[in-house]
Design a protein around this motif. Structure first.
Motif, PDB file in Angstrom:
ATOM      1  N   ASN A  52      66.120 -34.444  31.150  1.00  0.00           N
ATOM      2  CA  ASN A  52      66.264 -34.942  29.785  1.00  0.00           C
ATOM      3  C   ASN A  52      67.402 -35.961  29.702  1.00  0.00           C
ATOM      4  O   ASN A  52      68.270 -36.025  30.570  1.00  0.00           O
ATOM      5  N   GLU A  62      63.448 -38.078  33.251  1.00  0.00           N
ATOM      6  CA  GLU A  62      62.267 -37.258  32.973  1.00  0.00           C
ATOM      7  C   GLU A  62      62.463 -35.815  33.411  1.00  0.00           C
ATOM      8  O   GLU A  62      61.995 -34.879  32.750  1.00  0.00           O
ATOM      9  N   GLN A  63      63.170 -35.622  34.501  1.00  0.00           N
ATOM     10  CA  GLN A  63      63.329 -34.279  35.067  1.00  0.00           C
ATOM     11  C   GLN A  63      64.316 -33.419  34.281  1.00  0.00           C
ATOM     12  O   GLN A  63      64.100 -32.220  34.114  1.00  0.00           O
ATOM     13  N   HIS A 119      59.407 -47.327  33.221  1.00  0.00           N
ATOM     14  CA  HIS A 119      59.317 -46.645  31.930  1.00  0.00           C
ATOM     15  C   HIS A 119      59.575 -45.144  32.065  1.00  0.00           C
ATOM     16  O   HIS A 119      59.264 -44.536  33.095  1.00  0.00           O
ATOM     17  N   ARG A 120      60.148 -44.590  31.028  1.00  0.00           N
ATOM     18  CA  ARG A 120      60.475 -43.162  30.972  1.00  0.00           C
ATOM     19  C   ARG A 120      59.257 -42.425  30.424  1.00  0.00           C
ATOM     20  O   ARG A 120      58.976 -42.458  29.224  1.00  0.00           O
ATOM     21  N   ARG A 121      58.560 -41.751  31.294  1.00  0.00           N
ATOM     22  CA  ARG A 121      57.223 -41.257  30.975  1.00  0.00           C
ATOM     23  C   ARG A 121      57.217 -40.087  29.996  1.00  0.00           C
ATOM     24  O   ARG A 121      56.164 -39.748  29.454  1.00  0.00           O
ATOM     25  N   THR A 122      58.371 -39.478  29.751  1.00  0.00           N
ATOM     26  CA  THR A 122      58.437 -38.375  28.794  1.00  0.00           C
ATOM     27  C   THR A 122      58.841 -38.845  27.400  1.00  0.00           C
ATOM     28  O   THR A 122      58.929 -38.029  26.474  1.00  0.00           O
ATOM     29  N   PHE A 123      59.077 -40.136  27.227  1.00  0.00           N
ATOM     30  CA  PHE A 123      59.528 -40.653  25.942  1.00  0.00           C
ATOM     31  C   PHE A 123      58.330 -41.023  25.066  1.00  0.00           C
ATOM     32  O   PHE A 123      57.366 -41.633  25.546  1.00  0.00           O
ATOM     33  N   THR A 169      54.608 -42.095  26.808  1.00  0.00           N
ATOM     34  CA  THR A 169      53.723 -41.034  27.290  1.00  0.00           C
ATOM     35  C   THR A 169      52.293 -41.173  26.770  1.00  0.00           C
ATOM     36  O   THR A 169      51.339 -40.831  27.462  1.00  0.00           O
ATOM     37  N   PRO A 178      64.984 -43.479  35.804  1.00  0.00           N
ATOM     38  CA  PRO A 178      63.956 -42.986  34.889  1.00  0.00           C
ATOM     39  C   PRO A 178      63.344 -41.652  35.328  1.00  0.00           C
ATOM     40  O   PRO A 178      63.073 -40.790  34.487  1.00  0.00           O
ATOM     41  N   ARG A 179      63.159 -41.454  36.639  1.00  0.00           N
ATOM     42  CA  ARG A 179      62.587 -40.192  37.099  1.00  0.00           C
ATOM     43  C   ARG A 179      63.565 -39.023  36.854  1.00  0.00           C
ATOM     44  O   ARG A 179      63.144 -37.924  36.487  1.00  0.00           O
TER      45      ARG A 179
END
Length: 224
Positions: A104, A101-102, A210-214, A218, A97-98
């Motif tokens: 895409n 985020e970094q 969780h994918r924090r940019t989704f 977010t 997931p990180r």
């Protein structure tokens, strides 16, 4: 020869029924290790994206391997076990997931595919694939001949086999994740944005998976 021209005179007869067509033609061109590559987990709100790279035995029965989305969980598990015992060479890779985020989700998916190809190359008797059949529109960032196939799981048994391995592997990962974070129900939806999953995020906030940019995650990063 440009990989995209390998089938130039054969494309009108492309495999509507023969899902080992591309593999067979490539073998005739001298490619000894033709692999299918696919991923699972681009759409979820949580968990890694997982890719698989599979080289099917040239003399084996390729017909059982079809798009994983058309199979039941039990059928996928059985085919996964068959692939594990019939001489197929299998490599699995993931992006966390990180990492998603970094870079895409598209780039993370391609990174997972690259890692899967490298892992496949370490399976005895060794040697990285010398040609990749890749599901989708984007090539894997590796210096290996490739052919991308939209809806490739229905056109290549090797890609279909990779789709099965990726899906089963990821589902098992998310079942393990459920033991750590039972409040989200990862064992039921595998991190996909179901109504129940969205409600759990709303009630509990995101967890480390969780994918924090989704979108859908977010908005709740500062929950509570």
């Amino acid at each position: 020869m440009n990989p995209r021209t390998l089938f130039a005179d054969l494309l009108p007869f492309s495999p509507h029924t023969d899902t080992f067509y591309f593999e067979r033609q490539l073998q005739r061109q001298g490619f000894a290790r033709v692999a299918g590559v696919d991923e699972a987990g681009r759409g979820p709100l949580a968990g890694p994206v997982v890719a698989a790279c599979v080289i099917l035995p040239a003399d084996g029965d390729f017909t059982p391997y079809v798009d994983s989305k058309t199979l039941t969980r039990r059928q996928r598990e059985r085919l996964f076990e068959l692939l594990s015992t019939n001489g197929a060479r299998i490599g699995v890779g993931e992006a966390s997931p990180r990492e998603i985020e970094q870079v895409n989700i598209l780039q993370a998916s391609l990174l997972a595919m690259k890692r899967a190809m490298e892992a496949c190359g370490q399976v005895p008797p060794g040697g990285v694939p010398d040609f990749l059949l890749v599901d989708g529109r984007f090539e894997v960032p590796v210096p290996v001949g490739q052919r991308t196939l939209v809806k490739g799981e229905s056109k290549s048994a090797s890609i279909a086999a990779a789709s099965i391995v990726a899906k089963v592997t990821r589902d098992r990962m998310m079942a393990d994740a459920h033991a750590l974070f039972p409040q989200y129900g990862f064992d039921r939806h595998q991190g996909y944005p179901t109504k129940a999953h969205r409600e759990a995020i709303r009630n509990h906030g995101p967890c480390p998976l969780h994918r924090r940019t989704f979108r859908g995650v977010t908005e709740f990063l500062h929950h509570g």
